[in-house]
Design an enzyme around this catalytic site. Sequence first.
Site, short mmCIF file in Angstrom:
data_model
loop_
_atom_site.label_atom_id
_atom_site.label_comp_id
_atom_site.label_asym_id
_atom_site.label_seq_id
_atom_site.Cartn_x
_atom_site.Cartn_y
_atom_site.Cartn_z
CG ASP A 17 -17.00 -5.34 16.02
OD1 ASP A 17 -16.09 -5.12 15.11
OD2 ASP A 17 -16.55 -5.14 17.22
CB SER A 18 -13.02 -7.96 15.86
OG SER A 18 -12.72 -6.63 16.13
CE1 TYR A 38 -11.72 -11.23 13.87
CE2 TYR A 38 -13.09 -10.07 12.57
CZ TYR A 38 -12.87 -11.17 13.39
OH TYR A 38 -13.78 -12.17 13.69
N GLY A 39 -7.24 -6.25 12.85
CA GLY A 39 -6.11 -5.30 12.15
C GLY A 39 -5.16 -5.90 11.77
CB CYS A 96 -15.77 -5.13 11.94
SG CYS A 96 -13.87 -5.40 11.97
CG ASN A 97 -14.48 0.66 9.00
OD1 ASN A 97 -15.02 0.77 10.04
ND2 ASN A 97 -14.98 1.28 7.92
CB THR A 98 -10.68 -4.70 9.87
OG1 THR A 98 -9.96 -3.60 10.29
CG2 THR A 98 -9.31 -6.09 9.22
CD GLU A 157 -12.63 -5.75 22.51
OE1 GLU A 157 -12.85 -6.77 22.88
OE2 GLU A 157 -13.44 -5.23 21.67
CB CYS A 203 -11.68 1.39 13.62
SG CYS A 203 -11.64 0.06 14.98
CB THR A 204 -17.32 -0.13 14.74
OG1 THR A 204 -16.64 -1.50 15.05
CG2 THR A 204 -17.82 0.02 13.42
CG HIS A 205 -13.17 -1.44 18.60
ND1 HIS A 205 -13.25 -2.17 17.60
CD2 HIS A 205 -12.77 -2.32 19.73
CE1 HIS A 205 -13.12 -3.55 17.96
NE2 HIS A 205 -12.98 -3.48 19.29
#
Length: 270
Positions: free
Chosen positions: A13-14, A45-46, A76-78, A155, A187-189
């Site tokens: 993931d990012s 990453y978005g 991560c979707n992105t 984050e 988005c996994t966040h």
Amino acid sequence: MTSGNRSPIGIIDSGMGGITIWTEIVRTMPQEEVVYWADSANCPYGGKSRQEIESLVAAGVERLVREGVKIIVIACNTATTAAIGNLRERWPGLPFVGLEPAVKPAALSTKSGVIGVLGTAYTVNSDMFRRTAEKYASGVRIIATAGNGLVEQVEKGLEDAPETETLLRAYIEPMLAEGADKLVLACTHYPLLTAAIRRIIGSREMEIINPAPAIARHTLELLRERNLLTDSTELGVHRFIGSGDQEDIERLKARAQQYKNSYNETGNGK
């Protein structure tokens, strides 16, 4: 590879978002070893170009390959949207699990005919998202919104900060006003913001759809199909690595354990 393979599952993931996927994988397959790569130095990453994301994700995959992983979950979707095709071409013998917004279950279960999708700008503006919506949500109205600033708040550990709730309210209130009864977290966040989202929804009818359980089940199915499930009866060991410094890794480990403990207690994390 043979049945009972004890090589680890890789997750990339990012940053911290993938711990929502990690938690479900650990709960679903407790005997499996997991190695988690977080690209903290380059998060989020978005707002990056496809070429940038492809390069960053490939570097993370190369590291996980050196760790000897048997499957990689792109948590991560992105990253999935931008890079999974390239990854499957470069590593054809390695199974990848990608993410796409959970539009299908939302569209199938909506009663109002309106669903909200909250994702990164890259995801909600992508051709992959458009194709997913056309394929699974015919006749359903989709309100897709880019959650700008939310990844950065997660984050920083500011999930419960007033400014985070202000951002979320600006994104979610218009969906509620339009009658959306499903909120797809693309988005996994964003599952890390569940508590704040629930405060905004209040008593109104809106179900939050977190894709993590489905991703864990799909990963289990792929490992079973390929005879790659571990034969260990001991609890798996979990390692966290990434592009950031040691402080980033320690924060990631602590947040992962906190989310996992909260999830076990409440069923939805925090």
